[in-house]
Design an enzyme around this catalytic site. Structure first.
Site, PDB file in Angstrom:
ATOM      1  N   CYS A  40       0.822  -1.213   0.000  1.00 38.80           N
ATOM      2  CA  CYS A  40       0.000   0.000   0.000  1.00 38.80           C
ATOM      3  C   CYS A  40       0.851   1.257   0.000  1.00 38.80           C
ATOM      4  O   CYS A  40       0.460   2.272  -0.555  1.00 38.80           O
ATOM      5  CB  CYS A  40      -0.968   0.006   1.186  1.00 38.80           C
ATOM      6  SG  CYS A  40      -0.188   0.334   2.786  1.00 38.80           S
ATOM      7  N   CYS A  48       4.955  -4.448   4.694  1.00 42.90           N
ATOM      8  CA  CYS A  48       6.337  -3.973   4.641  1.00 42.90           C
ATOM      9  C   CYS A  48       6.990  -3.989   6.017  1.00 42.90           C
ATOM     10  O   CYS A  48       8.054  -3.394   6.195  1.00 42.90           O
ATOM     11  CB  CYS A  48       6.336  -2.547   4.123  1.00 42.90           C
ATOM     12  SG  CYS A  48       5.409  -1.469   5.240  1.00 42.90           S
ATOM     13  N   CYS A 126      -1.662 -16.890  -0.235  1.00 46.49           N
ATOM     14  CA  CYS A 126      -0.858 -16.327  -1.329  1.00 46.49           C
ATOM     15  C   CYS A 126       0.527 -15.958  -0.835  1.00 46.49           C
ATOM     16  O   CYS A 126       1.461 -15.822  -1.611  1.00 46.49           O
ATOM     17  CB  CYS A 126      -1.549 -15.132  -1.958  1.00 46.49           C
ATOM     18  SG  CYS A 126      -1.350 -13.581  -1.050  1.00 46.49           S
ATOM     19  N   CYS A 129       1.302 -11.365   2.321  1.00 50.46           N
ATOM     20  CA  CYS A 129       1.279 -10.662   3.603  1.00 50.46           C
ATOM     21  C   CYS A 129       2.178 -11.340   4.632  1.00 50.46           C
ATOM     22  O   CYS A 129       2.443 -10.781   5.692  1.00 50.46           O
ATOM     23  CB  CYS A 129      -0.137 -10.643   4.157  1.00 50.46           C
ATOM     24  SG  CYS A 129      -0.692 -12.278   4.709  1.00 50.46           S
ATOM     25  N   CYS A 193      -4.445  -9.297   5.973  1.00 47.42           N
ATOM     26  CA  CYS A 193      -4.345 -10.472   5.100  1.00 47.42           C
ATOM     27  C   CYS A 193      -5.672 -10.578   4.364  1.00 47.42           C
ATOM     28  O   CYS A 193      -6.726 -10.518   4.985  1.00 47.42           O
ATOM     29  CB  CYS A 193      -4.097 -11.740   5.913  1.00 47.42           C
ATOM     30  SG  CYS A 193      -4.178 -13.232   4.898  1.00 47.42           S
ATOM     31  N   GLU A1592     -14.878 -20.013  -3.773  1.00 48.45           N
ATOM     32  CA  GLU A1592     -15.842 -18.920  -3.785  1.00 48.45           C
ATOM     33  C   GLU A1592     -17.140 -19.186  -3.023  1.00 48.45           C
ATOM     34  O   GLU A1592     -17.683 -18.289  -2.391  1.00 48.45           O
ATOM     35  CB  GLU A1592     -16.169 -18.551  -5.243  1.00 48.45           C
ATOM     36  CG  GLU A1592     -14.944 -18.030  -5.946  1.00 48.45           C
ATOM     37  CD  GLU A1592     -15.145 -17.820  -7.426  1.00 48.45           C
ATOM     38  OE1 GLU A1592     -15.526 -16.718  -7.809  1.00 48.45           O
ATOM     39  OE2 GLU A1592     -14.913 -18.768  -8.186  1.00 48.45           O
TER      40      GLU A1592
HETATM   41  S1  FES Z   1      -1.961 -14.975   2.546  1.00 49.86           S
HETATM   42 FE1  FES Z   1      -2.607 -13.726   0.878  1.00 49.86          FE
HETATM   43  S2  FES Z   1      -2.778 -11.797   1.786  1.00 49.86           S
HETATM   44 FE2  FES Z   1      -2.369 -13.074   3.459  1.00 49.86          FE
HETATM   45  S1  FES Z   2       3.086  -1.412   2.380  1.00 44.45           S
HETATM   46 FE1  FES Z   2       1.252  -1.318   3.434  1.00 44.45          FE
HETATM   47  S2  FES Z   2       1.918  -0.621   5.345  1.00 44.45           S
HETATM   48 FE2  FES Z   2       3.662  -0.498   4.175  1.00 44.45          FE
END
Ligand code: FES
Ligand code: FES
Ligand SMILES: Cc1cc2nc3c(=O)[nH]c(=O)nc-3n(C[C@H](O)[C@H](O)[C@H](O)COP(=O)(O)OP(=O)(O)OC[C@H]3O[C@@H](n4cnc5c(N)ncnc54)[C@H](O)[C@@H]3O)c2cc1C
Length: 1663
Positions: A40, A48, A126, A129, A193, A1592
């Site tokens: 983001c 991050c 995925c 996160c 997440c 889904e």
């Molecule tokens: S495992 Fe995909 S965003 Fe958390």
């Molecule tokens: S990339 Fe989302 S908080 Fe830093």
């Protein structure tokens, strides 16, 4: 210039000076530590997260301070030691590693304990996160283990203030979690997440206990060194100058004063220099910097000033000092440090005591303030954000500050040092009330922005007797800006007479301070926000701001002074609150009501009044009784509850085993690679989109000259480059995604890759071109400098924006005007009125077309029975007429005038309220019918994908003129086709590749082609590699999410003569909805629905929404006459596209809302009504049918078994128990027409024969469900029984009766998801060492597809082994990256079909190999009874290589598997389509006064057949449900329509950032989350692939939460109305706090409290 030294995971790194201002994350991405993700770039998601390793001056173990590396500039961490996911210390004990992670999990051998637990708990889907979560969890656990400040353990560790205690939590029980409750909530509050639903992450973190402390520290020798390299410590200590000066490049300097005197002197010099520069016309600027989190809110706020002056190292500004006056909080104290100080130093302060003892004081104030501070943003932001920065942003930029409200209510003052070029004025110290400072009020004006340093805040510590309370209401419990907040401070003193009143010993309010903050519109309060928002005119990605108003409620304060602390007196004093709040400039009614609610709660709580009189809802008895006073909801508990899934079957192992996802540890350590990690060559270019900002305007000209003058900018690429012809076409070609255009001449043209000058901006955000530059940062900077000129309707004036570009350095000459600007169509109403429609019927000719919209067949209208005849009989208009469309001839009746929700009797109403009809019976019956009509309007919302990895591609030109594109996509075909079309290349010259996705949810099915094609075009033009990765805001603006819908429905009910008598109906619909009454004699005879869905400016695959809606809206109900007509309007919004459960979730919401509405009007319990309306198995045939042979999930799947299938009637009854017997009896009395429908096809095939033998149920729109697979009755009764529904309902009723200000709601519903099966390719190769390469069509995006495919490949190939040697080791299987070269014609991964399909195709290929191995290799083993896989493969070797074919290609699906036909087939035919069935119940609680809501419990039961990997599948179920939860509760998406006068608004997405758009966070998940996968589900086929789609379908079930909340609001309205009447009021999703508060009724809290107090007084007097 010297590079910056920093220490990452113990390694010394040097960041180039050019990156001084770049986010730390951007620098890390250039190193080998790439685990951080910039998902983001605004502090909103935690992807991050890194930890700063800090050594306290007090000694002890180092502490870990997590921060957002997307916000921290590189210069701010110079000399510091940083820990990323790659550097988490490996677990000290090998045993821990081995126990937690089987070898098959993949990934590095020695992982940290957190990584091990995340993998073992299936917490990485995925994986995008996951590294952020790993660092956040590790840091919190490390701090808890070591007792560091800010850590929030489960009470085991003792904080020593700033450092860590040496003994940590050694005293705590070994098995106890290190973090739980509040501590765990805080550990996870800064991370999002989108995949998992959080439970596995929470469980993983919770599983780390006191016994794991050693592992957390890492191996004894390495741990300390890893955490705090001596060089880092040395570097940190090296700079002791009074003012450190750091050159940041490009003439910019960072100055770091180390004393207040130095800060004052330096700021004076800078002010003087700036003044003299201004006088001479030159430029010199400077800015104070603190925690650098401001740009997280005010994005695009570059650190551009020539001098940055840091306040962080000034000891006076970092002090937390207790004086005689109170607490002095330095301006540079972080929010987390202040909270920790309040916990630690002040927690033991004076005061306390309960109601009546006055109490309060420092302890209470400290606890309230710390708790509130810790709800600001997430931990990582709070660890950096300073008090001074917060208050300055509040004063200067309308920050919705919690700090200001809290400290103002405590009576704080700010201390300012004036900064001036005038030496006499400079450095003067000034104190002023904090509230005056932030609100601009008071006697003395605040100094101008930039004219002061906020050095400290002086907070008087409350005396004993001062009670303090605070609270905030936001879209989400954690990490969301407040909609409103309030803090109340009351000084109480014992009443002179000491009389008891109101359930408490009376005190008197001696003094009150009541501060509220409320969100306003941007124009209010001086329009600071509006001024910032003006940038939207040129840049659709600008983060729009609301306004904010913070003030004291002086009238309430005055009324409170001297008032006794009794309910009656407090209520009287509160009367002034609502008018004061409603009068705030720019506040809406719902927000004002929420603020009023907070004040009410705060005053009751601070006055110590814990009981209030009832509000009269439940008659005299309740009115006389004391009930709980209005109070805030407790914090949400983090998810717990049960998970249950079928046990593994050894016969098909490793299929059915809950195998850890392949690559889970790679993902958790951050070494897994995504498209952003694809290495690029030196000389590669980076792209940034230039986007049109004004929907409907004509783009007159593009001028890239200013952009290309900026450093690093190389070129602009736009439509002119493509239209020149040499580089292909300005389009993606006619692919799957734009079939609309291909099908219908005259339909809107397909979306161009780049909008040419002279064209119309069809939606805000439409790509105009790309700026290419040497770095991503340079590209984004330059893209904003491109000048776009627009002509807007209706003024035809030309406006120029600073944001666009043109070809090279020339300007695109405007072509002669061919299009005119329009007023954009930004909502369904305006688009419908303009008859701007997509030709749905032409696109989906297999579905019946509707007639309501001419010309031509524009709408879809699946139907059964004769709806028009039924409506005519009922005297009701069709739904389309209610939607405002001309009724089809002949008109049956005029709709009631109101157009809203209504119910009623038709023209020939009889005395009992029903209409009678003896003609028009749709079934041809001539008996007299009694019909009732229920009509309503409803809306289903849009929802954005918010996949964590934004759209991304890397394009590289090839030697032969071809192009290779690495793309974050859901199908390499789509990319290959689009790039080929864009470049004019044959498909064979384009290669598309993808390794994995950081989430997709449909958003990368087709929209990924835009980014890929743009990058490819740029690469082709420049001959250089081009990387294009969208920033979060651009990604959100560009991609339109799911289509929102406006829904009109007309339900016709028919009385069932001679059937079950209606139970005593409650007097009101709402009361009925909240009670448990049923069943009814009324039956849903027919339903007519008209849906207008909002398509975007280009069709993309939004038509899937229409199709999915039609497929799901009939659900599992028996509705003899039903029609659902769907139109899709063309708006000027970004192209809408598929989002997880596209259309199906809308269809489910619609039908379930109809059920709720009808039940409410009938006054029956909705669950009973639902159960009575379900498709029913005829009792006479149910037992016989279900006794036929069907394999079940717990059987050996390799052959059809003769086990019982679905439950017989007797089974259901037995399972249901006595509580459900009534419903079962009710069910058995109904003989729905559809239930008797059996399959008629008889072409002589096995399948047809089976269809003849098996009873098949049909849904209203004809979806066939073989009776043995119809598990709804079983699931429903299991849910009712296991959840203890009756008891829960009774508890809810009792709770609601006792709590006027808190209401609960309970709802349960079913969902059916229709699945299609197809054929796909697969290619499997056995290598000579026994390892296996598998290529399948499906893309791994977190759904575990690769893991399931590997399990199926291993199980299938193992069929060549003797049973004793099965299965082969899963680690032999490698799933290849997707590539159009390796496996072309793969299609799109989506629709939940891909895992089963890929597994089936791979099994088909493997079976070929098994055949070869059995016939060619096994004989070479010369009768050996036991041999391993490697021995078998070795037997295939020849002289120079394998002697046998070891590779096989297959094309097929489930229906082609041997177990689907012939001797091995199950009794139920393998259908080309099938239904996935599940049920869910939800229990919610809401705060009537503020609209705050919590999901207390959710129960899900799903029939997923026999999952290939139940752990993966249950993760999908939970993740989908939680994503749906966001749609239902918090994910509001709206488009700018503010500038009506300028032609209808820009049309840009308002919620284009994590600041505004709120997917669920960990604290949003149901506290008790019970998820069950049916363990003996009937199977439609034997063999290892007997699972059903799970990605889904579960999302649909989140509708239960909305319905439960709707019922809770009904209970609130019923209470407000004295329990006697409440109309059915739909609660529209997302049910934001404002919507919930509004749905609770339009009343005044103070008035209600006063009335109740008066009633109570009367009742008491009468006793
Ligand atoms: S495992 Fe995909 S965003 Fe958390
Ligand atoms: S990339 Fe989302 S908080 Fe830093
Ligand atoms: C994702 C996110 C969510 C947030 N949610 C909330 C929330 O819910 N509630 C809330 O209250 N806040 C919230 N915030 C705002 C946060 O509290 C502020 O960003 C923070 O307090 C600013 O502090 P800073 O030290 O980072 O300031 P910086 O970003 O460093 O500076 C901000 C401004 O203040 C000036 N400045 C800084 N220190 C001083 C000083 N001592 N004297 C004079 N000027 C100074 C700077 O020059 C700059 O103009 C959120 C922030 C983020 C990123």
């Amino acid at each position: 210039m010297k590079p910056f030294t920093l220490f990452v995971n113990g390694e010394e790194l040097h960041a180039p000076v050019e990156m001084a201002n770049a986010p730390l994350a951007a620098f890390l991405k250039t190193t080998r530590f790439k685990s951080v993700k910039i998902a983001c770039g605004e502090g909103g998601c935690g992807a991050c997260t890194v930890a700063l390793v800090e050594q306290s001056s007090e000694g002890g173990a180092p502490s870990l301070r997590t921060i957002n590396s997307c916000l921290a500039p590189v210069y701010s961490v110079r000399g510091k030691s940083i820990l990323t996911a790659e550097g988490l210390p490996p677990a000290a004990t090998a045993a821990a590693t081995a126990a937690a992670t089987p070898a098959t999990a993949g990934g590095p051998a020695a992982s940290s304990v957190v990584v091990e637990r995340l993998a073992a708990h299936h917490a990485s889907q995925c994986g995008y996160c996951t590294p952020g979560f790993a660092v956040a969890c590790h840091a919190a656990l490390h701090n808890a283990a070591n007792g560091c400040s800010g850590s929030s353990s489960n009470g085991h560790a003792h904080s020593n203030g700033n450092g860590c205690s040496s003994n940590g939590g050694a005293a705590a029980a070994e098995s106890a979690p290190l973090l739980d409750g509040e501590g765990l909530r805080r550990a996870l509050d800064g991370n999002l997440c989108r995949c998992t639903g959080y439970r596995p992450i929470v469980s993983a973190c919770r599983s780390v206990g006191v016994a794991d402390i050693e592992d957390l520290a890492g191996p004894p020798a390495a741990g300390a060194a890893l955490l705090l390299p001596p060089r880092a410590a040395a570097a940190a200590a090296a700079t002791a100058d009074d003012v450190e000066e750091v050159a940041l490049g490009a003439g910019q300097v960072l100055k770091v004063p180390r004393s207040l005197a130095a800060l004052v002197a330096e700021s004076g010099r800078l002010a003087a220099a700036a003044a003299s520069a201004a006088a001479t016309g030159s430029f010199s600027s400077w800015r104070l910097v603190a925690g650098h989190t401001g740009p997280g809110v005010y994005k695009d706020w570059p650190l551009a000033e020539s001098v940055l002056l840091s306040v962080n190292e000034v000891p006076e500004l970092r002090r937390l000092q207790q004086t005689d006056d109170g607490l002095v909080v330095g301006g540079a104290v972080t929010l987390e440090a202040l909270a920790a100080h309040l916990d630690g130093k002040l927690a033991a302060g004076g005061g306390g005591g309960g109601v009546g003892s006055v109490g309060g004081g420092v302890k209470e104030w400290a606890a309230e303030t710390a708790a509130h501070l810790r709800r600001i943003a997430g931990t990582h932001v709070r660890n950096a954000a300073t008090v001074g920065g917060n208050l300055v942003l509040t004063a200067e930029a309308a920050l919705p500050s919690d700090v200001a409200t809290l400290l103002a209510a405590a009576g704080a003052e700010v201390e300012l040092l004036l900064v001036s070029s005038d030496a006499a004025a400079h450095g003067v110290s000034r104190r002023m009330p904090l509230l005056d400072f932030v609100s601009g009020g008071g006697a003395a004006a605040k100094p101008a922005a930039g004219g002061y340093i906020l050095t400290a805040v002086h907070v008087p510590l409350p005396h004993h007797g001062v009670r303090f309370w605070s609270q905030r209401i936001a879209e989400r419990y954690s990490n969301a800006a407040a909609v409103a907040n309030a803090a109340v401070s009351l000084r109480l003193q014992p009443a002179a007479d000491g009389a008891a009143a109101g359930g408490a010993t009376a005190s008197v309010v001696a003094e009150a301070r009541v501060v509220v903050g409320v969100r306003t519109d941007a124009a209010a309060g001086g329009g600071v926000a509006a001024a910032r928002n003006a940038a939207k005119e040129t840049d659709p990605t600008v983060v729009l701001l609301y306004g904010w108003d913070v003030r004291r409620l002086t009238a309430v304060e005055a009324a409170l002074a001297g008032a006794p602390a009794t309910p009656a007196a407090l209520a009287a004093a509160l009367a002034a609150a609502a008018p004061d709040l409603a009068a705030i400039d720019g506040v809406d009614a719902a927000t004002a009501a929420i603020a009023e609610g907070l004040v009410v709660q705060g005053i009751f709580a601070a006055a110590g009044v814990t009981t209030a009189t009832a509000n009269g809802a439940n008659g005299a008895a309740a009115a006389a009784a004391d009930v709980a006073a209005p109070s805030r909801l407790p914090p949400p508990e983090l998810v717990a509850g049960t998970q249950s899934y079928p046990a593994p079957l050894p016969e098909v192992a490793p299929v059915t085993e809950p195998t850890i996802k392949l690559g889970a540890k790679l993902q958790a350590t951050g070494t897994a690679q995504y498209t952003e990690d694809v290495p690029v060559h030196k000389g590669a270019l980076y792209g940034a989109y230039v986007m049109g900002a004004k929907a409907g305007a004509v783009l007159e000209a593009i001028d890239a000259t200013p952009a290309l003058a900026l450093p690093g900018a190389v070129r602009f690429v736009g439509a002119a480059d493509l239209e020149a012809g040499a580089n292909g076409s300005n389009g993606y070609g006619y692919t799957f995604a734009n079939r609309f255009e291909a099908l219908r001449p005259g339909a809107p043209p397909p979306e161009p890759i780049f909008l040419p000058a002279g064209g119309r901006v069809e939606y805000a955000g439409q790509p105009v071109g790309l700026v290419l530059a040497e770095s991503a940062a340079a590209a984004h900077r330059a893209a904003k400098a491109v000048q776009l000129s627009y002509r807007t309707a209706p003024s035809s004036s030309t406006t120029t924006s600073t944001a666009t570009a043109t070809n090279t350095t020339t300007t695109d000459a405007p072509p002669p005007p061919t299009v005119e600007p329009i007023t954009p169509l930004l909502d369904i109403e305006s688009a419908l009125a303009a008859r701007a429609l997509y030709p749905l019927a032409a696109l989906m000719p297999w579905l019946p077309a509707g007639k309501s919209l001419a010309p031509g067949p524009m709408t879809l209208a699946p139907f059964n029975g004769d709806v028009d005849a039924l409506l005519a009989a009922a005297g009701a208009p069709p739904a389309a007429a209610a939607a405002g469309l001309p009724p089809p001839p002949p008109p049956a009746a005029e709709p009631p005038a109101d157009g809203g929700s209504s119910s009623g009797e038709a023209a020939a109403a009889t005395a009992n309220g029903s209409s009678s009809s003896s003609s028009g019976d749709a079934n041809g019956s001539s008996r007299e019918r009694k019909l009732r009509v229920v009509r309503g309007r409803y809306y289903t919302p849009s929802q954005l994908h918010v996949y964590m990895e934004t759209q991304s591609a890397v394009a590289a030109p090839e030697e032969d003129g071809g192009m290779t594109v690495q793309s974050a996509c859901q199908g390499t075909d789509v990319i290959q086709g689009s790039v080929a079309a864009a470049l004019g290349l044959p498909l064979s010259k384009v290669t598309a590749r993808c390794r994995r996705l950081g989430g997709a949810f449909g958003g990368k099915a087709t929209l990924s082609r835009r980014v890929a094609a743009a990058a490819a075009v740029a690469a082709a033009i420049t001959g250089r590699q081009v990387r294009l990765q969208l920033p979060r805001n651009a990604d959100m603006v560009l991609n339109g999410g799911r289509a929102d819908c406006r829904v009109d429905y007309v339900a016709v009910l028919e009385e069932q003569v001679g059937e079950v008598e209606q139970a005593a109906a409650p007097t009101t619909a709402a009361a009925a909805a909240a009670s448990h009454v049923g069943p009814t004699r009324w039956r849903l005879a027919g339903l007519d629905v008209f849906v207008a869905a909002a398509g975007g400016a280009f069709p993309d695959i939004a038509w899937l929404d229409a199709m999915g809606l039609c497929a799901a809206v009939d659900s599992l109900y028996d509705i003899p006459h039903m029609r659902c007509e769907v139109a899709m309007v063309r708006t000027n919004l970004p192209p809408r596209t598929a989002v997880r459960g596209p259309g199906e979730v809308n269809g489910t919401m619609i039908i379930e809302q109809v059920m709720e509405h009808v039940a409410a009007e009938l006054g029956v319990n909705p669950e009973a009504f639902r159960a009575a309306t379900f498709l029913q198995l005829p009792p006479s045939t149910a037992a016989a049918t279900t006794a036929k042979t069907v394999t079940t999930a717990t059987d050996n799947g390799t052959a059809a078994a003769a086990a019982p299938a679905g439950p017989s009637e007797a089974d259901v009854e037995a399972e249901a128990g006595p509580a459900d017997a009534g419903a079962v009896a009710e069910a058995s009395t109904t003989q729905p027409s559809s239930a008797a429908a059996a399959a008629t096809a008889a072409d002589g095939s096995d399948q047809s024969k089976k269809e003849e033998e098996v009873l098949v149920l049909k849904t209203a729109f004809g979806k066939k469900i073989p009776a043995p697979l119809y598990t709804l009755p079983r699931l429903w009764h299991k849910l009712m029984r296991e959840a203890g529904w009756e008891a829960m309902q009774a508890e809810v009723d009792a709770f609601n009766a006792a709590h006027p200000w808190t209401k609960r709601g309970l709802a349960a519903l079913p969902a059916r998801y229709g699945m299609q099966r197809g054929n796909k390719p697969a290619y499997v190769n056995i290598l000579t060492d026994g390892t296996v390469q598998v290529a399948c069509h499906g893309i791994e995006m977190g759904q575990g597809l690769f893991t399931k495919v590997a399990q199926v490949a291993a199980a299938t190939l193992s069929e060549a082994l003797p049973p004793a040697n099965r299965p082969m080791d899963l680690s032999n299987i490698k799933i290849c990256d997707n590539s159009s070269e390796l496996l072309p014609n793969s299609g799109v991964t989506g629709g939940s079909t891909s895992s089963e399909l890929a597994a089936a195709a791979v099994r088909l290929a493997c079976l070929q190999l098994v055949d070869i191995l059995k016939t060619k290799a096994v004989p070479k083993l010369k009768g050996k009874e036991s041999f391993t896989w490697k021995e078998l493969v070795a037997a295939t070797s020849g002289g120079w290589g394998p002697a046998n074919q070891l590779g096989a290609f297959a094309w097929g699906g489930q229906a082609d598997l041997p177990e689907a036909s012939g001797a091995e087939a199950a009794a139920v035919p393998t259908q080309t389509d099938y239904s996935v069935i599940g049920v869910a119940g939800a229990l919610v609680e809401l705060d009537v006064l503020t609209g705050e809501r919590r999901v207390l419990r959710a129960d899900i039961l799903f029939d997923l057949g026999r999952p290939v990997n139940p752990a993966v599948d249950i993760g999908q179920v939970e993740g989908a449900f939680v994503m749906g939860l966001g749609m239902m509760l918090s994910e509001a998406a709206s488009y700018d329509q503010s500038a009506e006068e300028a032609g209808g608004g820009t049309g840009a997405l308002v919620q284009n950032s994590t600041w505004h758009y709120k997917p669920p966070a960990a604290a949003c998940v149901p506290a008790q989350f019970n998820v069950t996968l049916l363990d003996d589900a009937p199977l439609s086929q034997a063999g290892p692939i007997s699972s059903k789609a799970c990605g889904e379908p579960p999302l649909l079930l989140s509708t239960a939460v909305l319905m439960a909340l709707q019922r809770a609001t009904a209970a609130a309205r019923a209470d407000a109305a004295g329990g006697c009447s409440a109309d059915f009021v739909p609660l529209i999703a997302p049910a934001t706090v404002q919507r919930v508060r509004t749905a609770c009724g339009d009343w005044n809290a103070a008035e209600r409290l006063q009335k109740a107090a008066a009633a109570a007084a009367t009742a008491k007097a009468g006793k």
